[in-house]
Design an enzyme around this catalytic site. Sequence first.
Site, PDB file in Angstrom:
ATOM      1  CD  GLU A 294       0.146  -1.322   3.186  1.00  0.00           C
ATOM      2  OE1 GLU A 294       0.351  -2.277   2.414  1.00  0.00           O
ATOM      3  OE2 GLU A 294       0.260  -1.411   4.420  1.00  0.00           O
ATOM      4  CG  HIS A 318      -5.841  -5.768   1.355  1.00  0.00           C
ATOM      5  ND1 HIS A 318      -6.326  -6.374   2.498  1.00  0.00           N
ATOM      6  CD2 HIS A 318      -4.568  -5.422   1.630  1.00  0.00           C
ATOM      7  CE1 HIS A 318      -5.374  -6.388   3.420  1.00  0.00           C
ATOM      8  NE2 HIS A 318      -4.287  -5.827   2.916  1.00  0.00           N
ATOM      9  CD  GLU A 319      -2.249  -4.070  -0.808  1.00  0.00           C
ATOM     10  OE1 GLU A 319      -1.896  -3.310   0.116  1.00  0.00           O
ATOM     11  OE2 GLU A 319      -2.181  -5.312  -0.719  1.00  0.00           O
ATOM     12  CG  HIS A 322      -3.360  -1.122   3.729  1.00  0.00           C
ATOM     13  ND1 HIS A 322      -3.309  -1.313   5.087  1.00  0.00           N
ATOM     14  CD2 HIS A 322      -3.083  -2.334   3.178  1.00  0.00           C
ATOM     15  CE1 HIS A 322      -3.011  -2.590   5.349  1.00  0.00           C
ATOM     16  NE2 HIS A 322      -2.878  -3.236   4.200  1.00  0.00           N
ATOM     17  CD  GLU A 341      -2.003  -5.715   6.447  1.00  0.00           C
ATOM     18  OE1 GLU A 341      -2.984  -5.864   5.692  1.00  0.00           O
ATOM     19  OE2 GLU A 341      -0.967  -5.102   6.099  1.00  0.00           O
ATOM     20  CG  ASP A 400       8.754 -11.217   7.643  1.00  0.00           C
ATOM     21  OD1 ASP A 400       8.203 -10.161   7.297  1.00  0.00           O
ATOM     22  OD2 ASP A 400       9.146 -12.105   6.860  1.00  0.00           O
ATOM     23  CE1 TYR A 408      -1.585 -10.020   6.765  1.00  0.00           C
ATOM     24  CE2 TYR A 408      -2.948  -8.812   5.215  1.00  0.00           C
ATOM     25  CZ  TYR A 408      -1.700  -9.144   5.705  1.00  0.00           C
ATOM     26  OH  TYR A 408      -0.585  -8.592   5.154  1.00  0.00           O
TER      27      TYR A 408
HETATM   28  N1  BES Z   1       0.981  -4.434   3.800  1.00  0.00           N
HETATM   29  C1  BES Z   1       0.728  -5.725   3.272  1.00  0.00           C
HETATM   30  C2  BES Z   1       1.968  -6.414   2.781  1.00  0.00           C
HETATM   31  C3  BES Z   1       3.019  -6.625   3.842  1.00  0.00           C
HETATM   32  C4  BES Z   1       2.689  -7.006   5.112  1.00  0.00           C
HETATM   33  C5  BES Z   1       4.334  -6.450   3.524  1.00  0.00           C
HETATM   34  C6  BES Z   1       3.678  -7.178   6.059  1.00  0.00           C
HETATM   35  C7  BES Z   1       5.325  -6.632   4.458  1.00  0.00           C
HETATM   36  C8  BES Z   1       4.992  -6.993   5.735  1.00  0.00           C
HETATM   37  C9  BES Z   1      -0.287  -5.675   2.127  1.00  0.00           C
HETATM   38  O1  BES Z   1      -1.297  -4.763   2.326  1.00  0.00           O
HETATM   39  C10 BES Z   1      -0.957  -7.013   2.079  1.00  0.00           C
HETATM   40  O2  BES Z   1      -1.592  -7.353   3.037  1.00  0.00           O
HETATM   41  N2  BES Z   1      -0.813  -7.745   0.990  1.00  0.00           N
HETATM   42  C11 BES Z   1      -1.420  -9.039   0.808  1.00  0.00           C
HETATM   43  C12 BES Z   1      -2.630  -8.963  -0.062  1.00  0.00           C
HETATM   44  C13 BES Z   1      -3.927  -8.804   0.626  1.00  0.00           C
HETATM   45  C14 BES Z   1      -5.054  -8.875  -0.379  1.00  0.00           C
HETATM   46  C15 BES Z   1      -4.179  -9.739   1.761  1.00  0.00           C
HETATM   47  C16 BES Z   1      -0.426  -9.909   0.061  1.00  0.00           C
HETATM   48  O3  BES Z   1       0.601  -9.391  -0.351  1.00  0.00           O
HETATM   49  O4  BES Z   1      -0.688 -11.085  -0.117  1.00  0.00           O
HETATM   50 ZN    ZN Z   2      -2.604  -5.317   3.880  1.00  0.00          ZN
END
Ligand code: BES
Ligand code: ZN
Length: 626
Positions: A294, A318-319, A322, A341, A400, A408
């Site tokens: 995002e 989703h993005e 954010h 999330e 991480d 989520y």
């Molecule tokens: N912000 C996240 C990606 C992220 C989270 C990067 C934690 C690094 C550390 C992004 O918004 C996200 O959640 N992406 C998901 C997709 C979403 C539809 C659930 C993904 O990348 O799968």
């Molecule tokens: Zn996200």
Amino acid sequence: MLKISKLITLCCILFVVACHEQPAPQNNERSERSKMLIANMKLARDPHTWSKPNDARVTHLHWTASVDFKSKVITATAKYDIQNISGTDLIIFDTKGLQVSATKVDGQPVQFNMGEDKPIIGQSLNIPIKADSKSVEIDYKTSPDAEALLWVEGEKPFLFTQSQAILARTWVPCQDSPGVRITYHADVTVPSDLMALMSAENPQQKSADGKYHFEMDQPIPSYLMALAVGDVVFREIGPRTGVYAIPSLADAAASEFSDMQTMVDEAEKLYGPYVWGRYDLLILPPAFPFGGMENPKLTFATPTIIAGDKSLVSLVAHELAHSWSGNLVTNSTWDDFWLNEGFTVYFEQRIMEAVYGRERSEMLATLSRQDLDATIADISSSEHPEDSKLKLALEGRSPDDGMTDIAYNKGYFFLRLIEETVGREKFDKFLKEYFTSHQFQVMDTETFLDYLRKNLVDAETEKKINIQAWVYEPGLPSNIPSVQSAQLETVDKIRLNWENKKVLIANIPWNNWSYQERYRFISNFSEDVTAADLSDMDRAFDISHTGNNEVLFAWLQQSILKKYEPAYPELEKFLVHVGRRKFVAPLFESMISSGQIELAKNIYTKARPNYHAVTIGTVDEMLAGK
Ligand code: BES
Ligand code: ZN
């Protein structure tokens, strides 16, 4: 201290009141005001930063950089405006793998020193300052293996960054904690046949000389700093929306995401104005380790969501969501990640419902529940069963580790439970107010719960919801809302009948099914389904060559588990090409758990050079000692 915090609370209240009683301020005016408010706000302790933002804090960055693809190095100067809050004699930055060559304070060279280099958080950069120091300048180079950066080779090379959670420090020295917000300007030089884009106001055409200027005048945390450099073109979608992609993907991308402007409009109807100006999307190379990121004004996305039928556009919802949850109201530390999330998944579902209807959003919610149950099972038998609490405790670990489905989807179902308990109308009003009154601020779990109790949930309702269990206890409380998707229930029935040989393959309505129905069918095969069954299905529906990457992923995973070897060439092709961790990690995990270690190692040898550090880190760990 108490006095200062009272003053800040008062300022915040005044700010909120002001926002309500005066004509809506212009974006700039608003961000100026909130910038002043946040610049002094006392921040919670964040175990993932060396910096001490309550002592001395950065407020604005002027970044001058030159990007060299040959050496895979960015050479840059980061000049920060700073505030010495406590009168400290040191300002501290996070760095990881950066080669710092010189530092200045208020234009005068000063001697810096680097602290101990730790595995996850890297090294502090300590610069002496005075009580009235106003600016700090840092000359540095990135390392060719900087974790945030991926240098993709090809006829036209591509570079992109991925800063979340704590990788910004591998390409910019920064106070790398989500509570510290800065505005930034940047001057970036890149090869003249490529376009540079940032999480800022962006060009829509290449410059003649490879020089680009960027401005981000709304304060953002370091994890939202982003840069991409590649041979991309821009396609307009709506008045405030568009998509960037390599020329060969531009048309497909523009039609896949043609609903983006409608999504923005619907999102605004739900929770208030989109304050960031434009909302554009950048399609990255398939090595991008996430589905989407995002980055403000410019979401970064994997090309694997281009399916040809808009079936995977919930990722854009989703993005986009954010832009409120996360980018406007930001988790205080990574222990509060669910505030980013969980809220975003809830908001994503609401956008999907508004644009595509309740049936589609309920199918998505059903799949979220399926994923959540699997994650809870995994975590409860892991070394860290406490990771299934919404409020995390990640000190001493990589952030991480906390970035699981819990934040989520447990987060989503918790918010949905509140909605269903108090009623949608009240909940929507509450959420809109929450985003408006806390914009450009941090939020932690406890402050949110206080706000919730003050504004929405009385003691009796709280008992009914059982907030304590949802937020501070592992697992899933029994009052989790149930999701009804008649379509997916039908799929489950057909699958059971097929498994019990009561339905023939020819009678599976595969070709009429949506992606969600196909995914549901494949991802729930029982123990009894065999490689021969997969072979029959493949012959009937050619699933190994589906253009939908979510369906392909589920199919390849079953192929591994059932040892359906005719799909292995596709498996290898997919893993060498796609670096999205959500696909890559479970596929390698399945090879390992089903005893096909040699297969895993062979494929990984070919695939690893294409992956981003985020994906490499995860798979390396899985294969270590195997
Ligand atoms: N912000 C996240 C990606 C992220 C989270 C990067 C934690 C690094 C550390 C992004 O918004 C996200 O959640 N992406 C998901 C997709 C979403 C539809 C659930 C993904 O990348 O799968
Ligand atoms: Zn996200």
